[in-house]
Write a protein that holds these residues in place. Structure first.
Motif, PDB file in Angstrom:
ATOM      1  N   ALA A 177       1.734 -35.983  12.947  1.00  9.38           N
ATOM      2  CA  ALA A 177       0.974 -34.984  12.627  1.00  9.38           C
ATOM      3  C   ALA A 177      -0.461 -35.520  13.967  1.00  9.38           C
ATOM      4  CB  ALA A 177       0.284 -34.339  11.790  1.00  9.38           C
ATOM      5  N   ARG A 178      -1.252 -34.534  14.512  1.00  9.57           N
ATOM      6  CA  ARG A 178      -2.425 -34.162  15.198  1.00  9.57           C
ATOM      7  C   ARG A 178      -3.347 -34.645  14.252  1.00  9.57           C
ATOM      8  NH1 ARG A 178      -0.950 -33.858  20.193  1.00  9.57           N
ATOM      9  NH2 ARG A 178       0.230 -32.835  21.197  1.00  9.57           N
ATOM     10  N   TYR A 179      -4.517 -35.203  14.368  1.00  9.21           N
ATOM     11  CA  TYR A 179      -5.540 -34.881  13.422  1.00  9.21           C
ATOM     12  C   TYR A 179      -6.698 -34.014  13.644  1.00  9.21           C
ATOM     13  CZ  TYR A 179     -10.118 -35.853  11.204  1.00  9.21           C
ATOM     14  OH  TYR A 179     -11.137 -35.715  10.388  1.00  9.21           O
ATOM     15  N   GLY A 180      -6.818 -33.538  12.611  1.00 13.01           N
ATOM     16  CA  GLY A 180      -7.787 -31.881  12.683  1.00 13.01           C
ATOM     17  C   GLY A 180      -7.075 -30.924  11.578  1.00 13.01           C
ATOM     18  N   ARG A 181      -6.027 -30.508  11.413  1.00 14.37           N
ATOM     19  CA  ARG A 181      -6.028 -29.606  11.053  1.00 14.37           C
ATOM     20  C   ARG A 181      -5.339 -29.786   9.234  1.00 14.37           C
ATOM     21  NH1 ARG A 181      -1.977 -25.249  12.226  1.00 14.37           N
ATOM     22  NH2 ARG A 181      -2.020 -24.102  10.439  1.00 14.37           N
ATOM     23  N   PRO A 182      -5.267 -29.476   7.950  1.00 12.50           N
ATOM     24  CA  PRO A 182      -4.790 -29.642   7.284  1.00 12.50           C
ATOM     25  C   PRO A 182      -2.923 -29.614   7.062  1.00 12.50           C
ATOM     26  CG  PRO A 182      -6.521 -28.143   6.287  1.00 12.50           C
ATOM     27  CD  PRO A 182      -6.040 -27.911   8.415  1.00 12.50           C
ATOM     28  N   LEU A 183      -3.140 -30.788   6.333  1.00 12.26           N
ATOM     29  CA  LEU A 183      -1.569 -31.248   7.041  1.00 12.26           C
ATOM     30  C   LEU A 183      -0.524 -30.224   6.016  1.00 12.26           C
ATOM     31  CD1 LEU A 183      -1.663 -35.220   5.810  1.00 12.26           C
ATOM     32  CD2 LEU A 183      -1.725 -33.972   8.194  1.00 12.26           C
ATOM     33  N   GLY A 184      -1.614 -29.760   4.721  1.00 12.96           N
ATOM     34  CA  GLY A 184      -0.063 -28.357   4.237  1.00 12.96           C
ATOM     35  C   GLY A 184       0.082 -27.587   5.793  1.00 12.96           C
TER      36      GLY A 184
END
Length: 138
Positions: A62-69
């Motif tokens: 994943a790219r850092y930033g948004r919540p993983l969920g």
């Protein structure tokens, strides 16, 4: 679908390729993860996507930033559109950090915590935010 079945290997391979393309197209997915999650086909494999009889497993970076969920929900929606009726499991194997030149900027002077925010109460009691700290004498 039976990946190890007799006549469905080609169909499974096409589905795995389409899923891999859809997942890679999600804006918060940096890449499909390598490793044990894969669809193994004659002469090749599709890393990061395992198409099984009753489920699809996706392993991603994943790219850092948004919540993983939220990222997982977006990926699940994209995969479910291609594999209706199959359970979709998402594994986030890693997170990429933004390049130093494009990451968040440094805070403006005077916008960080004030001295009052980081010191102990005058009474010497432990503040509720830092309950594990012991009182410090001046």
């Amino acid at each position: 679908m039976n990946p190890a079945g007799t006549g469905e290997t080609h169909e499974v391979g096409r589905l795995a390729d389409r899923i891999a393309e859809a997942v890679a197209g999600c804006p918060d997915v940096a890449a499909l993860a390598g490793g044990p999650v894969a669809t193994y086909l004659a002469g090749r494999s599709v890393a990061g996507v395992a198409v099984r009889e009753k489920e699809v497993e996706v392993a991603l970076v994943a790219r850092y930033g948004r919540p993983l969920g939220e990222i997982a929900a977006d990926v699940r929606t994209a995969v479910e559109a291609l594999a209706p009726g199959l359970t979709v499991n998402i594994r986030v194997e890693d997170i990429t950090l933004p390049d130093p030149g494009t990451g968040p900027s440094k805070p403006e002077p005077g916008t960080g915590p004030s001295k009052k925010d980081i010191t102990r109460p005058a009474s010497g009691e432990v503040s509720p935010e830092r309950s594990g700290d012991a009182p410090v004498s001046p």
